[in-house]
Motif scaffolding. Sequence first.
Motif, mmCIF file in Angstrom:
data_model
loop_
_atom_site.group_PDB
_atom_site.id
_atom_site.type_symbol
_atom_site.label_atom_id
_atom_site.label_comp_id
_atom_site.label_asym_id
_atom_site.label_seq_id
_atom_site.Cartn_x
_atom_site.Cartn_y
_atom_site.Cartn_z
ATOM 1 N N THR A 46 -1.144 7.197 -10.688
ATOM 2 C CA THR A 46 -0.570 6.531 -9.515
ATOM 3 C C THR A 46 -0.515 5.025 -9.766
ATOM 4 N N VAL A 47 0.512 4.399 -9.221
ATOM 5 C CA VAL A 47 0.697 2.950 -9.381
ATOM 6 C C VAL A 47 0.852 2.329 -7.992
ATOM 7 N N ILE A 48 -0.094 1.488 -7.596
ATOM 8 C CA ILE A 48 -0.025 0.821 -6.292
ATOM 9 C C ILE A 48 1.009 -0.293 -6.377
ATOM 10 N N SER A 49 2.003 -0.228 -5.512
ATOM 11 C CA SER A 49 3.086 -1.209 -5.543
ATOM 12 C C SER A 49 2.910 -2.231 -4.424
ATOM 13 N N GLY A 50 2.845 -3.506 -4.798
ATOM 14 C CA GLY A 50 2.774 -4.563 -3.800
ATOM 15 C C GLY A 50 4.015 -4.600 -2.925
ATOM 16 N N ALA A 51 5.170 -4.332 -3.526
ATOM 17 C CA ALA A 51 6.421 -4.317 -2.765
ATOM 18 C C ALA A 51 6.396 -3.210 -1.720
ATOM 19 N N ALA A 52 5.875 -2.029 -2.099
ATOM 20 C CA ALA A 52 5.803 -0.910 -1.153
ATOM 21 C C ALA A 52 4.859 -1.236 0.003
ATOM 22 N N ILE A 53 3.745 -1.915 -0.301
ATOM 23 C CA ILE A 53 2.788 -2.299 0.747
ATOM 24 C C ILE A 53 3.440 -3.273 1.725
ATOM 25 N N LEU A 54 4.110 -4.308 1.187
ATOM 26 C CA LEU A 54 4.766 -5.295 2.059
ATOM 27 C C LEU A 54 5.874 -4.653 2.885
ATOM 28 N N GLY A 70 2.069 6.900 9.010
ATOM 29 C CA GLY A 70 3.345 6.557 8.366
ATOM 30 C C GLY A 70 3.185 5.561 7.238
ATOM 31 N N VAL A 71 2.469 4.463 7.501
ATOM 32 C CA VAL A 71 2.264 3.432 6.469
ATOM 33 C C VAL A 71 1.456 3.993 5.308
ATOM 34 N N GLY A 72 0.375 4.724 5.627
ATOM 35 C CA GLY A 72 -0.454 5.303 4.570
ATOM 36 C C GLY A 72 0.323 6.281 3.706
ATOM 37 N N ALA A 73 1.139 7.129 4.351
ATOM 38 C CA ALA A 73 1.927 8.123 3.607
ATOM 39 C C ALA A 73 2.967 7.464 2.715
ATOM 40 N N VAL A 74 3.625 6.422 3.223
ATOM 41 C CA VAL A 74 4.624 5.718 2.413
ATOM 42 C C VAL A 74 3.984 5.134 1.160
ATOM 43 N N ILE A 75 2.854 4.444 1.334
ATOM 44 C CA ILE A 75 2.183 3.808 0.190
ATOM 45 C C ILE A 75 1.708 4.860 -0.810
ATOM 46 N N ALA A 76 1.100 5.940 -0.309
ATOM 47 C CA ALA A 76 0.578 6.976 -1.203
ATOM 48 C C ALA A 76 1.700 7.679 -1.960
ATOM 49 N N MET A 77 2.783 8.051 -1.256
ATOM 50 C CA MET A 77 3.871 8.780 -1.901
ATOM 51 C C MET A 77 4.628 7.906 -2.908
ATOM 52 N N VAL A 78 4.864 6.651 -2.539
ATOM 53 C CA VAL A 78 5.529 5.743 -3.479
ATOM 54 C C VAL A 78 4.646 5.515 -4.704
ATOM 55 N N SER A 79 3.334 5.443 -4.504
ATOM 56 C CA SER A 79 2.412 5.261 -5.632
ATOM 57 C C SER A 79 2.482 6.451 -6.582
ATOM 58 N N VAL A 80 2.553 7.660 -6.028
ATOM 59 C CA VAL A 80 2.678 8.857 -6.864
ATOM 60 C C VAL A 80 3.997 8.829 -7.633
ATOM 61 N N GLY A 81 5.089 8.499 -6.922
ATOM 62 C CA GLY A 81 6.394 8.447 -7.582
ATOM 63 C C GLY A 81 6.443 7.420 -8.692
ATOM 64 N N LEU A 82 5.889 6.230 -8.444
ATOM 65 C CA LEU A 82 5.867 5.180 -9.475
ATOM 66 C C LEU A 82 4.965 5.578 -10.637
ATOM 67 N N GLY A 83 3.898 6.321 -10.325
ATOM 68 C CA GLY A 83 3.016 6.798 -11.386
ATOM 69 C C GLY A 83 3.724 7.759 -12.319
ATOM 70 N N VAL A 84 4.499 8.670 -11.731
ATOM 71 C CA VAL A 84 5.288 9.610 -12.545
ATOM 72 C C VAL A 84 6.305 8.846 -13.391
#
Length: 405
Positions: free
Chosen positions: A364-372, A30-44
Amino acid sequence: MFWESVFIALDGLKTNKLRTALTMLGIIIGVGAVIAMVSVGLGVQQKVQNSIAGLGSNLLIVMPGANSPSGGVRLAAGSNITLTKQDAQAIAREIAGVNYVAPSVSQQFQIIYGNQNWKSTIQGTTQDFLQIRNFTVDTGSFFSTSDENTRARVAVLGQTVATNLFGGASPVGKTVRIGTAPFRVIGVLAGKGQSSMGQDQDDIVLVPLTTAQDRLLGQAYLNNISIQVENDKIMDKVQADITALLRARHRLAANVENDFSVRNLTALMTTMQETTGTITLFLGAVAAISLVVGGIGIMNIMLVSVTERTREIGIRKALGATYRNILLQFIIEAIAIGVTGGLIGITLGIAGARLISLVAGWNTVISGAAILAAFGVSVFIGLFFGIYPARKAALLDPIEALRYE
Protein backbone atom coordinates in the motif's frame (compact mmCIF):
# COMPACT_ATOMS: atom_id res chain seq x y z
CA MET A 1 -19.42 38.29 15.62
CA PHE A 2 -17.67 35.61 13.59
CA TRP A 3 -15.96 33.98 16.55
CA GLU A 4 -19.10 34.33 18.63
CA SER A 5 -20.97 32.44 15.90
CA VAL A 6 -18.25 29.77 15.93
CA PHE A 7 -18.54 29.27 19.69
CA ILE A 8 -22.36 29.14 19.53
CA ALA A 9 -22.17 26.57 16.71
CA LEU A 10 -19.71 24.37 18.61
CA ASP A 11 -21.85 24.58 21.75
CA GLY A 12 -24.83 23.46 19.70
CA LEU A 13 -22.88 20.40 18.52
CA LYS A 14 -21.70 19.58 22.05
CA THR A 15 -25.28 19.67 23.32
CA ASN A 16 -26.15 16.63 21.15
CA LYS A 17 -22.91 14.62 21.21
CA LEU A 18 -24.37 11.28 20.12
CA ARG A 19 -26.31 12.79 17.23
CA THR A 20 -23.26 14.75 16.12
CA ALA A 21 -21.07 11.62 16.26
CA LEU A 22 -23.57 9.60 14.21
CA THR A 23 -23.76 12.43 11.68
CA MET A 24 -19.97 12.43 11.38
CA LEU A 25 -19.89 8.69 10.85
CA GLY A 26 -20.74 8.92 7.15
CA ILE A 27 -17.93 11.44 6.58
CA ILE A 28 -15.47 9.39 8.66
CA ILE A 29 -16.21 6.19 6.76
CA GLY A 30 -16.12 7.97 3.41
CA VAL A 31 -12.77 9.71 3.97
CA GLY A 32 -11.21 6.60 5.53
CA ALA A 33 -12.44 4.36 2.69
CA VAL A 34 -11.17 6.73 -0.01
CA ILE A 35 -7.69 6.91 1.55
CA ALA A 36 -7.49 3.15 2.16
CA MET A 37 -8.74 2.15 -1.31
CA VAL A 38 -6.54 4.65 -3.14
CA SER A 39 -3.57 3.42 -1.08
CA VAL A 40 -4.28 -0.17 -2.16
CA GLY A 41 -4.63 0.89 -5.81
CA LEU A 42 -1.39 2.89 -5.74
CA GLY A 43 0.34 -0.03 -4.04
CA VAL A 44 -0.69 -2.36 -6.85
CA GLN A 45 0.45 0.21 -9.40
CA GLN A 46 3.85 0.60 -7.73
CA LYS A 47 4.35 -3.17 -7.46
CA VAL A 48 3.62 -3.66 -11.17
CA GLN A 49 5.97 -0.81 -12.12
CA ASN A 50 8.77 -2.14 -9.90
CA SER A 51 8.31 -5.64 -11.26
CA ILE A 52 8.50 -4.57 -14.91
CA ALA A 53 11.38 -2.20 -14.14
CA GLY A 54 13.11 -5.09 -12.38
CA LEU A 55 13.18 -6.98 -15.66
CA GLY A 56 15.36 -4.22 -17.06
CA SER A 57 15.07 -0.66 -18.33
CA ASN A 58 14.39 0.09 -22.00
CA LEU A 59 14.01 -3.62 -22.64
CA LEU A 60 13.01 -5.42 -25.83
CA ILE A 61 12.51 -9.19 -25.83
CA VAL A 62 12.57 -11.19 -29.04
CA MET A 63 10.63 -14.46 -28.82
CA PRO A 64 10.49 -17.22 -31.46
CA GLY A 65 7.10 -18.02 -33.00
CA ALA A 66 4.59 -15.76 -34.72
CA ASN A 67 1.93 -14.03 -32.65
CA SER A 68 -0.84 -14.56 -35.19
CA PRO A 69 0.14 -16.49 -38.31
CA SER A 70 -2.38 -16.05 -41.10
CA GLY A 71 -4.56 -18.99 -41.90
CA GLY A 72 -3.26 -21.16 -39.06
CA VAL A 73 -3.43 -21.89 -35.39
CA ARG A 74 -2.04 -19.16 -33.15
CA LEU A 75 1.40 -20.18 -31.88
CA ALA A 76 2.60 -19.36 -28.40
CA ALA A 77 5.57 -17.02 -28.45
CA GLY A 78 8.67 -19.04 -27.59
CA SER A 79 7.26 -22.30 -28.94
CA ASN A 80 8.96 -22.23 -32.33
CA ILE A 81 12.56 -22.88 -33.46
CA THR A 82 13.45 -19.71 -35.33
CA LEU A 83 16.06 -17.78 -33.30
CA THR A 84 19.76 -18.57 -33.20
CA LYS A 85 22.83 -17.20 -31.48
CA GLN A 86 23.86 -15.71 -34.85
CA ASP A 87 20.64 -13.66 -34.83
CA ALA A 88 21.61 -12.19 -31.47
CA GLN A 89 25.13 -11.42 -32.69
CA ALA A 90 23.70 -9.72 -35.78
CA ILE A 91 21.43 -7.52 -33.64
CA ALA A 92 24.40 -6.46 -31.46
CA ARG A 93 26.55 -5.81 -34.51
CA GLU A 94 24.15 -4.12 -36.95
CA ILE A 95 21.42 -2.33 -34.96
CA ALA A 96 22.21 1.21 -33.79
CA GLY A 97 21.11 2.30 -30.32
CA VAL A 98 21.57 -1.10 -28.64
CA ASN A 99 23.56 -1.28 -25.38
CA TYR A 100 23.46 -4.98 -24.53
CA VAL A 101 22.17 -8.19 -26.12
CA ALA A 102 21.70 -11.40 -24.12
CA PRO A 103 20.56 -14.56 -25.94
CA SER A 104 19.05 -17.15 -23.59
CA VAL A 105 17.81 -20.72 -23.30
CA SER A 106 16.06 -22.12 -20.26
CA GLN A 107 14.58 -25.28 -18.83
CA GLN A 108 13.76 -26.68 -15.42
CA PHE A 109 16.15 -29.20 -13.85
CA GLN A 110 16.58 -30.95 -10.53
CA ILE A 111 19.63 -29.56 -8.72
CA ILE A 112 21.31 -31.80 -6.15
CA TYR A 113 23.88 -31.12 -3.45
CA GLY A 114 24.57 -33.89 -0.95
CA ASN A 115 21.23 -35.06 0.36
CA GLN A 116 19.48 -31.82 -0.64
CA ASN A 117 17.69 -31.22 -3.95
CA TRP A 118 15.72 -28.38 -5.48
CA LYS A 119 13.91 -27.97 -8.80
CA SER A 120 14.68 -24.66 -10.46
CA THR A 121 14.97 -22.92 -13.83
CA ILE A 122 18.38 -23.26 -15.44
CA GLN A 123 19.07 -20.35 -17.75
CA GLY A 124 21.91 -20.35 -20.22
CA THR A 125 22.93 -16.83 -21.15
CA THR A 126 25.85 -14.44 -21.62
CA GLN A 127 27.56 -11.80 -19.48
CA ASP A 128 25.25 -9.05 -20.76
CA PHE A 129 22.38 -10.67 -18.85
CA LEU A 130 23.45 -8.98 -15.59
CA GLN A 131 23.30 -5.46 -17.04
CA ILE A 132 20.05 -6.05 -18.93
CA ARG A 133 18.12 -7.62 -16.04
CA ASN A 134 19.64 -5.49 -13.27
CA PHE A 135 21.10 -8.46 -11.42
CA THR A 136 24.23 -8.16 -9.28
CA VAL A 137 26.54 -10.80 -7.87
CA ASP A 138 26.38 -10.95 -4.07
CA THR A 139 29.26 -13.36 -3.43
CA GLY A 140 31.79 -14.98 -5.76
CA SER A 141 31.89 -13.97 -9.42
CA PHE A 142 30.03 -14.30 -12.71
CA PHE A 143 31.18 -16.56 -15.52
CA SER A 144 33.61 -15.09 -18.06
CA THR A 145 33.94 -15.06 -21.84
CA SER A 146 36.50 -17.82 -21.45
CA ASP A 147 33.89 -19.95 -19.64
CA GLU A 148 31.48 -19.41 -22.55
CA ASN A 149 34.11 -20.29 -25.17
CA THR A 150 35.18 -23.50 -23.36
CA ARG A 151 31.62 -24.54 -22.41
CA ALA A 152 32.72 -24.63 -18.78
CA ARG A 153 30.49 -26.35 -16.24
CA VAL A 154 30.15 -23.40 -13.90
CA ALA A 155 26.99 -21.99 -12.33
CA VAL A 156 25.77 -18.86 -10.53
CA LEU A 157 22.92 -19.52 -8.10
CA GLY A 158 19.97 -17.32 -7.18
CA GLN A 159 19.34 -16.68 -3.49
CA THR A 160 16.38 -19.08 -3.27
CA VAL A 161 18.37 -21.97 -4.76
CA ALA A 162 21.41 -21.25 -2.59
CA THR A 163 19.31 -21.12 0.59
CA ASN A 164 17.45 -24.36 -0.12
CA LEU A 165 20.56 -26.33 -1.05
CA PHE A 166 23.16 -24.89 1.32
CA GLY A 167 21.20 -23.22 4.13
CA GLY A 168 23.44 -20.57 5.67
CA ALA A 169 26.70 -21.98 4.28
CA SER A 170 28.50 -20.38 1.33
CA PRO A 171 27.99 -22.39 -1.89
CA VAL A 172 30.93 -20.78 -3.73
CA GLY A 173 33.46 -23.41 -4.73
CA LYS A 174 31.07 -26.32 -4.06
CA THR A 175 29.92 -28.74 -6.76
CA VAL A 176 26.23 -29.37 -7.51
CA ARG A 177 24.60 -31.72 -9.99
CA ILE A 178 22.24 -30.25 -12.56
CA GLY A 179 20.41 -33.28 -13.86
CA THR A 180 23.31 -35.71 -14.01
CA ALA A 181 26.04 -33.20 -14.89
CA PRO A 182 28.36 -31.76 -12.19
CA PHE A 183 28.69 -27.96 -12.06
CA ARG A 184 31.01 -25.87 -9.92
CA VAL A 185 29.30 -22.94 -8.16
CA ILE A 186 31.28 -19.75 -8.75
CA GLY A 187 28.85 -17.12 -7.45
CA VAL A 188 25.52 -16.22 -5.83
CA LEU A 189 23.23 -13.47 -7.13
CA ALA A 190 21.87 -10.70 -4.90
CA GLY A 191 18.18 -11.14 -4.06
CA LYS A 192 15.46 -9.45 -6.15
CA GLY A 193 12.27 -10.85 -4.54
CA GLN A 194 8.98 -11.64 -6.23
CA SER A 195 7.66 -10.17 -9.45
CA SER A 196 4.18 -8.60 -9.73
CA MET A 197 2.89 -11.97 -10.95
CA GLY A 198 4.14 -13.68 -7.78
CA GLN A 199 7.11 -15.37 -9.45
CA ASP A 200 10.28 -15.78 -7.41
CA GLN A 201 13.01 -13.98 -9.38
CA ASP A 202 15.68 -15.56 -7.15
CA ASP A 203 14.69 -19.13 -8.04
CA ILE A 204 17.15 -19.34 -10.93
CA VAL A 205 20.53 -20.79 -11.87
CA LEU A 206 22.65 -19.10 -14.54
CA VAL A 207 25.17 -21.03 -16.68
CA PRO A 208 27.07 -20.06 -19.85
CA LEU A 209 24.89 -20.16 -22.97
CA THR A 210 27.15 -22.58 -24.84
CA THR A 211 27.26 -24.91 -21.83
CA ALA A 212 23.46 -24.98 -21.57
CA GLN A 213 22.98 -25.55 -25.30
CA ASP A 214 25.61 -28.25 -25.77
CA ARG A 215 25.93 -30.00 -22.39
CA LEU A 216 22.42 -29.71 -20.90
CA LEU A 217 19.76 -29.16 -23.57
CA GLY A 218 21.38 -30.29 -26.79
CA GLN A 219 19.77 -27.52 -28.84
CA ALA A 220 21.17 -24.90 -31.20
CA TYR A 221 18.19 -22.53 -31.13
CA LEU A 222 17.32 -19.86 -28.53
CA ASN A 223 14.27 -19.39 -26.31
CA ASN A 224 14.57 -15.59 -26.33
CA ILE A 225 16.87 -12.63 -26.91
CA SER A 226 16.86 -9.74 -24.41
CA ILE A 227 17.98 -6.35 -25.72
CA GLN A 228 18.64 -3.16 -23.77
CA VAL A 229 18.16 0.03 -25.79
CA GLU A 230 20.15 3.22 -25.09
CA ASN A 231 17.08 5.30 -24.17
CA ASP A 232 13.29 5.11 -24.30
CA LYS A 233 13.01 7.70 -27.09
CA ILE A 234 14.35 5.31 -29.74
CA MET A 235 12.56 2.17 -28.55
CA ASP A 236 10.11 2.11 -31.45
CA LYS A 237 12.85 2.69 -34.05
CA VAL A 238 15.08 -0.05 -32.63
CA GLN A 239 12.11 -2.41 -32.47
CA ALA A 240 11.34 -1.74 -36.14
CA ASP A 241 15.02 -2.15 -37.13
CA ILE A 242 15.24 -5.49 -35.31
CA THR A 243 12.08 -6.70 -37.02
CA ALA A 244 13.45 -5.74 -40.44
CA LEU A 245 16.84 -7.36 -39.72
CA LEU A 246 15.36 -10.66 -38.54
CA ARG A 247 12.93 -10.82 -41.45
CA ALA A 248 15.87 -10.40 -43.82
CA ARG A 249 17.97 -13.02 -41.99
CA HIS A 250 15.08 -15.48 -41.95
CA ARG A 251 14.38 -14.81 -45.65
CA LEU A 252 10.71 -14.04 -45.12
CA ALA A 253 8.75 -12.84 -48.14
CA ALA A 254 6.72 -9.63 -47.91
CA ASN A 255 3.43 -11.51 -47.61
CA VAL A 256 4.71 -13.94 -44.95
CA GLU A 257 4.08 -13.35 -41.25
CA ASN A 258 6.99 -12.91 -38.86
CA ASP A 259 8.25 -16.17 -37.35
CA PHE A 260 9.21 -14.22 -34.21
CA SER A 261 7.77 -11.46 -32.03
CA VAL A 262 9.43 -8.39 -30.51
CA ARG A 263 7.95 -7.31 -27.19
CA ASN A 264 8.41 -3.76 -25.96
CA LEU A 265 8.35 -3.74 -22.13
CA THR A 266 8.31 0.07 -22.01
CA ALA A 267 5.02 0.04 -23.91
CA LEU A 268 3.81 -2.74 -21.60
CA MET A 269 4.65 -0.62 -18.55
CA THR A 270 2.69 2.33 -19.99
CA THR A 271 -0.32 0.10 -20.59
CA MET A 272 -0.10 -1.37 -17.08
CA GLN A 273 0.18 2.12 -15.57
CA GLU A 274 -2.98 3.20 -17.40
CA THR A 275 -4.81 0.06 -16.30
CA THR A 276 -3.80 0.25 -12.64
CA GLY A 277 -4.49 4.00 -12.65
CA THR A 278 -8.03 3.33 -13.86
CA ILE A 279 -8.49 0.69 -11.15
CA THR A 280 -7.25 3.15 -8.50
CA LEU A 281 -9.70 5.84 -9.68
CA PHE A 282 -12.52 3.29 -9.66
CA LEU A 283 -11.74 2.20 -6.11
CA GLY A 284 -11.58 5.83 -4.97
CA ALA A 285 -14.86 6.70 -6.73
CA VAL A 286 -16.69 3.76 -5.16
CA ALA A 287 -15.41 4.71 -1.71
CA ALA A 288 -16.37 8.36 -2.32
CA ILE A 289 -20.04 7.39 -2.63
CA SER A 290 -20.16 7.09 1.17
CA LEU A 291 -19.02 10.74 1.37
CA VAL A 292 -22.16 11.79 -0.51
CA VAL A 293 -24.24 9.63 1.83
CA GLY A 294 -22.51 11.34 4.75
CA GLY A 295 -23.39 14.73 3.25
CA ILE A 296 -27.06 13.78 3.04
CA GLY A 297 -26.85 12.76 6.69
CA ILE A 298 -25.47 16.19 7.55
CA MET A 299 -28.35 17.90 5.74
CA ASN A 300 -30.90 15.68 7.47
CA ILE A 301 -29.54 16.33 10.97
CA MET A 302 -29.16 20.06 10.31
CA LEU A 303 -32.79 20.28 9.21
CA VAL A 304 -33.81 18.50 12.42
CA SER A 305 -31.63 20.93 14.37
CA VAL A 306 -33.30 23.94 12.72
CA THR A 307 -36.73 22.57 13.60
CA GLU A 308 -35.74 21.89 17.20
CA ARG A 309 -34.19 25.33 17.65
CA THR A 310 -36.90 27.39 15.96
CA ARG A 311 -37.77 29.27 19.16
CA GLU A 312 -34.07 29.90 19.86
CA ILE A 313 -33.71 31.37 16.37
CA GLY A 314 -36.76 33.57 16.95
CA ILE A 315 -35.33 34.86 20.24
CA ARG A 316 -31.97 35.60 18.64
CA LYS A 317 -33.65 37.49 15.79
CA ALA A 318 -35.81 39.42 18.27
CA LEU A 319 -32.63 40.44 20.09
CA GLY A 320 -31.07 41.75 16.88
CA ALA A 321 -29.43 38.77 15.17
CA THR A 322 -29.27 39.37 11.42
CA TYR A 323 -29.84 37.00 8.50
CA ARG A 324 -26.06 36.72 8.14
CA ASN A 325 -25.57 35.82 11.83
CA ILE A 326 -28.05 32.93 11.72
CA LEU A 327 -26.79 31.72 8.35
CA LEU A 328 -23.17 31.75 9.55
CA GLN A 329 -24.00 29.87 12.75
CA PHE A 330 -25.58 26.89 10.99
CA ILE A 331 -23.03 26.83 8.15
CA ILE A 332 -20.23 26.70 10.73
CA GLU A 333 -21.98 23.79 12.46
CA ALA A 334 -22.12 21.86 9.19
CA ILE A 335 -18.50 22.66 8.30
CA ALA A 336 -17.37 21.67 11.81
CA ILE A 337 -18.97 18.25 11.29
CA GLY A 338 -17.21 17.90 7.93
CA VAL A 339 -13.80 19.03 9.26
CA THR A 340 -13.90 16.87 12.39
CA GLY A 341 -15.19 13.85 10.49
CA GLY A 342 -12.55 14.40 7.81
CA LEU A 343 -9.68 14.51 10.33
CA ILE A 344 -10.87 11.35 12.09
CA GLY A 345 -11.40 9.70 8.69
CA ILE A 346 -7.80 10.52 7.65
CA THR A 347 -6.49 8.81 10.79
CA LEU A 348 -8.66 5.73 10.24
CA GLY A 349 -7.82 5.63 6.52
CA ILE A 350 -4.06 5.62 7.15
CA ALA A 351 -4.47 3.02 9.91
CA GLY A 352 -6.67 0.92 7.61
CA ALA A 353 -4.09 1.01 4.81
CA ARG A 354 -1.36 -0.09 7.23
CA LEU A 355 -3.59 -2.87 8.56
CA ILE A 356 -4.35 -4.14 5.05
CA SER A 357 -0.62 -4.19 4.33
CA LEU A 358 0.15 -6.15 7.52
CA VAL A 359 -2.76 -8.62 7.43
CA ALA A 360 -3.16 -9.27 3.70
CA GLY A 361 0.49 -8.69 2.80
CA TRP A 362 -0.50 -6.23 0.05
CA ASN A 363 1.70 -3.32 -0.88
CA THR A 364 0.00 0.00 0.00
CA VAL A 365 1.14 3.55 -0.75
CA ILE A 366 -0.23 6.44 1.33
CA SER A 367 -0.88 9.34 -1.03
CA GLY A 368 -0.70 12.90 0.27
CA ALA A 369 -2.79 14.04 -2.68
CA ALA A 370 -5.51 11.50 -1.82
CA ILE A 371 -5.53 12.68 1.81
CA LEU A 372 -5.86 16.35 0.81
CA ALA A 373 -8.53 15.55 -1.78
CA ALA A 374 -10.60 13.45 0.63
CA PHE A 375 -10.35 16.07 3.37
CA GLY A 376 -11.21 18.89 0.95
CA VAL A 377 -14.26 16.98 -0.29
CA SER A 378 -15.41 16.34 3.29
CA VAL A 379 -15.23 20.08 4.08
CA PHE A 380 -17.00 20.95 0.81
CA ILE A 381 -19.75 18.41 1.50
CA GLY A 382 -20.25 19.87 4.98
CA LEU A 383 -20.58 23.33 3.44
CA PHE A 384 -22.72 22.25 0.47
CA PHE A 385 -25.21 20.18 2.44
CA GLY A 386 -25.30 22.73 5.27
CA ILE A 387 -26.29 25.73 3.12
CA TYR A 388 -29.95 24.76 2.66
CA PRO A 389 -30.70 24.13 6.37
CA ALA A 390 -28.74 27.28 7.32
CA ARG A 391 -30.67 29.38 4.79
CA LYS A 392 -33.94 27.93 6.00
CA ALA A 393 -33.05 28.90 9.57
CA ALA A 394 -31.95 32.41 8.54
CA LEU A 395 -35.19 33.06 6.64
CA LEU A 396 -37.46 32.17 9.57
CA ASP A 397 -39.85 34.94 10.54
CA PRO A 398 -39.04 35.93 14.14
CA ILE A 399 -42.75 36.29 15.14
CA GLU A 400 -43.63 32.86 13.74
CA ALA A 401 -40.48 31.38 15.28
CA LEU A 402 -41.45 32.69 18.75
CA ARG A 403 -44.92 31.20 18.40
CA TYR A 404 -43.47 27.76 17.44
CA GLU A 405 -44.21 24.98 19.93
